[in-house]
Write a protein that holds these residues in place. Sequence first.
Motif, mmCIF file in Angstrom:
data_model
loop_
_atom_site.group_PDB
_atom_site.id
_atom_site.type_symbol
_atom_site.label_atom_id
_atom_site.label_comp_id
_atom_site.label_asym_id
_atom_site.label_seq_id
_atom_site.Cartn_x
_atom_site.Cartn_y
_atom_site.Cartn_z
ATOM 1 N N LEU A 26 21.165 45.204 -26.789
ATOM 2 C CA LEU A 26 21.428 43.919 -27.180
ATOM 3 C C LEU A 26 20.399 43.519 -28.231
ATOM 4 C CD1 LEU A 26 22.741 41.173 -26.928
ATOM 5 C CD2 LEU A 26 21.119 40.525 -25.169
ATOM 6 N N GLU A 27 18.969 43.668 -28.031
ATOM 7 C CA GLU A 27 18.016 43.308 -29.096
ATOM 8 C C GLU A 27 18.169 44.193 -30.423
ATOM 9 O OE1 GLU A 27 13.126 43.188 -29.981
ATOM 10 O OE2 GLU A 27 14.057 43.893 -27.883
ATOM 11 N N PHE A 32 13.445 35.314 -36.093
ATOM 12 C CA PHE A 32 14.081 36.140 -35.116
ATOM 13 C C PHE A 32 13.423 35.375 -33.553
ATOM 14 C CE2 PHE A 32 14.363 39.140 -31.800
ATOM 15 C CZ PHE A 32 16.023 39.269 -31.877
ATOM 16 N N VAL A 33 12.237 35.189 -33.553
ATOM 17 C CA VAL A 33 11.576 34.801 -32.185
ATOM 18 C C VAL A 33 12.023 33.203 -32.137
ATOM 19 C CG1 VAL A 33 9.458 34.261 -31.040
ATOM 20 C CG2 VAL A 33 9.599 36.248 -32.388
ATOM 21 N N ARG A 34 11.953 32.577 -33.034
ATOM 22 C CA ARG A 34 12.474 31.218 -33.082
ATOM 23 C C ARG A 34 13.874 30.838 -32.645
ATOM 24 N NH1 ARG A 34 10.950 29.530 -38.894
ATOM 25 N NH2 ARG A 34 12.058 27.702 -38.433
ATOM 26 N N THR A 35 14.660 31.791 -33.263
ATOM 27 C CA THR A 35 16.170 31.755 -32.997
ATOM 28 C C THR A 35 16.128 31.876 -31.391
ATOM 29 O OG1 THR A 35 17.033 32.357 -35.162
ATOM 30 C CG2 THR A 35 18.319 32.431 -33.363
ATOM 31 N N ILE A 36 15.624 33.196 -30.980
ATOM 32 C CA ILE A 36 15.862 33.411 -29.534
ATOM 33 C C ILE A 36 15.233 32.255 -28.546
ATOM 34 C CG2 ILE A 36 14.927 34.769 -27.532
ATOM 35 C CD1 ILE A 36 17.440 36.128 -29.643
ATOM 36 N N GLN A 37 14.290 31.524 -28.996
ATOM 37 C CA GLN A 37 13.756 30.488 -28.180
ATOM 38 C C GLN A 37 14.577 29.160 -28.204
ATOM 39 O OE1 GLN A 37 11.372 30.828 -25.984
ATOM 40 N NE2 GLN A 37 11.689 33.096 -26.628
ATOM 41 N N ARG A 38 15.532 29.159 -29.276
ATOM 42 C CA ARG A 38 16.567 28.198 -29.248
ATOM 43 C C ARG A 38 17.777 28.502 -28.633
ATOM 44 N NH1 ARG A 38 14.103 27.161 -34.693
ATOM 45 N NH2 ARG A 38 13.183 25.246 -34.728
ATOM 46 N N SER A 39 17.910 29.807 -27.841
ATOM 47 C CA SER A 39 19.101 30.032 -27.323
ATOM 48 C C SER A 39 18.813 30.282 -25.771
ATOM 49 C CB SER A 39 19.156 31.584 -27.884
ATOM 50 O OG SER A 39 19.106 31.642 -29.156
ATOM 51 N N ALA A 86 16.567 38.774 -19.587
ATOM 52 C CA ALA A 86 15.570 37.838 -19.928
ATOM 53 C C ALA A 86 14.038 38.556 -20.396
ATOM 54 C CB ALA A 86 15.283 36.764 -19.115
ATOM 55 N N SER A 87 13.964 39.514 -19.471
ATOM 56 C CA SER A 87 12.822 40.186 -19.779
ATOM 57 C C SER A 87 12.325 40.868 -20.947
ATOM 58 C CB SER A 87 12.036 40.911 -18.537
ATOM 59 O OG SER A 87 13.020 42.071 -18.379
ATOM 60 N N GLN A 88 13.712 41.488 -21.244
ATOM 61 C CA GLN A 88 13.890 42.497 -22.603
ATOM 62 C C GLN A 88 13.873 41.353 -23.930
ATOM 63 O OE1 GLN A 88 14.251 45.706 -23.444
ATOM 64 N NE2 GLN A 88 13.868 46.584 -21.353
ATOM 65 N N LEU A 89 14.349 40.221 -23.595
ATOM 66 C CA LEU A 89 14.824 39.640 -25.130
ATOM 67 C C LEU A 89 13.871 38.247 -25.062
ATOM 68 C CD1 LEU A 89 16.831 39.944 -27.581
ATOM 69 C CD2 LEU A 89 18.371 38.342 -26.128
ATOM 70 N N GLY A 90 13.314 37.853 -24.023
ATOM 71 C CA GLY A 90 12.664 36.520 -23.874
ATOM 72 C C GLY A 90 13.386 35.435 -24.168
ATOM 73 N N VAL A 91 14.654 35.458 -23.629
ATOM 74 C CA VAL A 91 15.671 34.410 -23.649
ATOM 75 C C VAL A 91 15.862 33.677 -22.392
ATOM 76 C CG1 VAL A 91 17.970 35.777 -22.996
ATOM 77 C CG2 VAL A 91 17.965 33.676 -24.524
ATOM 78 N N ARG A 92 15.763 32.446 -22.412
ATOM 79 C CA ARG A 92 16.155 31.436 -21.287
ATOM 80 C C ARG A 92 17.332 31.898 -20.570
ATOM 81 N NH1 ARG A 92 15.627 25.641 -23.603
ATOM 82 N NH2 ARG A 92 16.947 26.866 -25.093
#
Length: 429
Positions: A280-281, A294-301, A383-389
């Motif tokens: 996925l990543e 990329f990190v900002r996008t994931i944190q908005r996801s 969640a632990s792999q990607l850091g996504v909520r």
Amino acid sequence: MREDLNQGLIDFLKASPTPFHATASLALRLEAAGFQHLDERASWYTEAGGRYYVTRNDSSIIAFKLGKRSPLEGGIRLVGAHTDSPCLRVKPQPELQRQGFFQLGVEVYGGALLAPWFDRDLSLAGRVTYRRDGKVESQLIDFEHPIAVIPNLAIHLNREANSGWAINPQNELPPILAQLADPEAADFRALITEQLARQHDFSADAVLDYELSFYDTQNAAVIGLNGDFIAGARLDNLLSCYAGLQALLAAPDVESCVLVCNDHEEVGSSSACGADGPMLEQVLRRVLSEGDAFVRTIQRSLLVSADNAHAVHPNYADRHDENHGPKLNAGPVIKINSNQRYATNSETAGFFRHLCLENEVPVQSFVTRSDMGCGSTIGPITASQLGVRTVDIGLPTFAMHSIRELAGSHDLAHLVKVLTAFYASAELP
């Protein structure tokens, strides 16, 4: 709509006896809807408004719409599920000849309920790798017709059968395929070669290897006095794959939306194509801006991890916390575990509950009893792999991991409705 969705699920289950077939079935439906296949070994060109899908190992698939709104601005909406289910896998050298019967040695894949496998009409499907004209190739096969059975031992010869009999997988699960006349020798690879010729109209020089699983040939069906239930194999978790697909196809093109269906969830997800792997990543990094963006996008996801939940069984109601017994046909279940077996938190649960309320979809909660262990899903792993909520949800079912499971016939429509709303949501928490 409900009847059409249920029949569509039944057709999908029939076409998907293995993760390989489920992935192929999803890909066919995506291509019919205008999604473009991307080869991981080639360069990609993607654009806003585009529809794409990627497969890995022929058993995992990621489909995505790139929204007209920038993912950096609006985030991405992800729905996750898994393509695999507990089953019996054929061993590499499986031939057994005992008492004049041709049997196959099998390995139990995942945490299967074993007793329901007895006395069922079984067929065989999966992927075969072979040599033809000096080249190594692979194809999916499906015998389709009942070719095997695991007969029970008569109660007269097993008086403990109704008193907690422990099943020995090595000795008691090899299915019977045929009777053999002496001195006829069983040759499983020859059987596969014949099936390849029947199904794909060519002759393989040699069958090199295979990943083949037995499955129940009885079709899924809407059952019950009032048609309240769907009974079938692999509802865990092809039901969620199908719901996610329907929602993705119905979603508008404004926001960026992803459906990820991973293999190997039932055995821990640690593989190149599992949720605990990099698939996925790697896909997201190829289509989203790199580095800080990329990190900002994931944190908005946000990820909705959709995997079946345990409905309260009328014969075993004491196996549930008395305040958290999800019911069939009462809507999706938010799954919560303080030890992170589920990735739900108050923020993500609240958002999902809000979506349900806004779209008039009933919603429930599940927490396992404090004196019992809790299963897990791809939610905490992703969640632990990607850091996504992440919020872990699922439709309530009976007989999870049986060869034939049971869900509510109203719940699929509930899940599709809320997932479609999720994909269309303009704001994430």
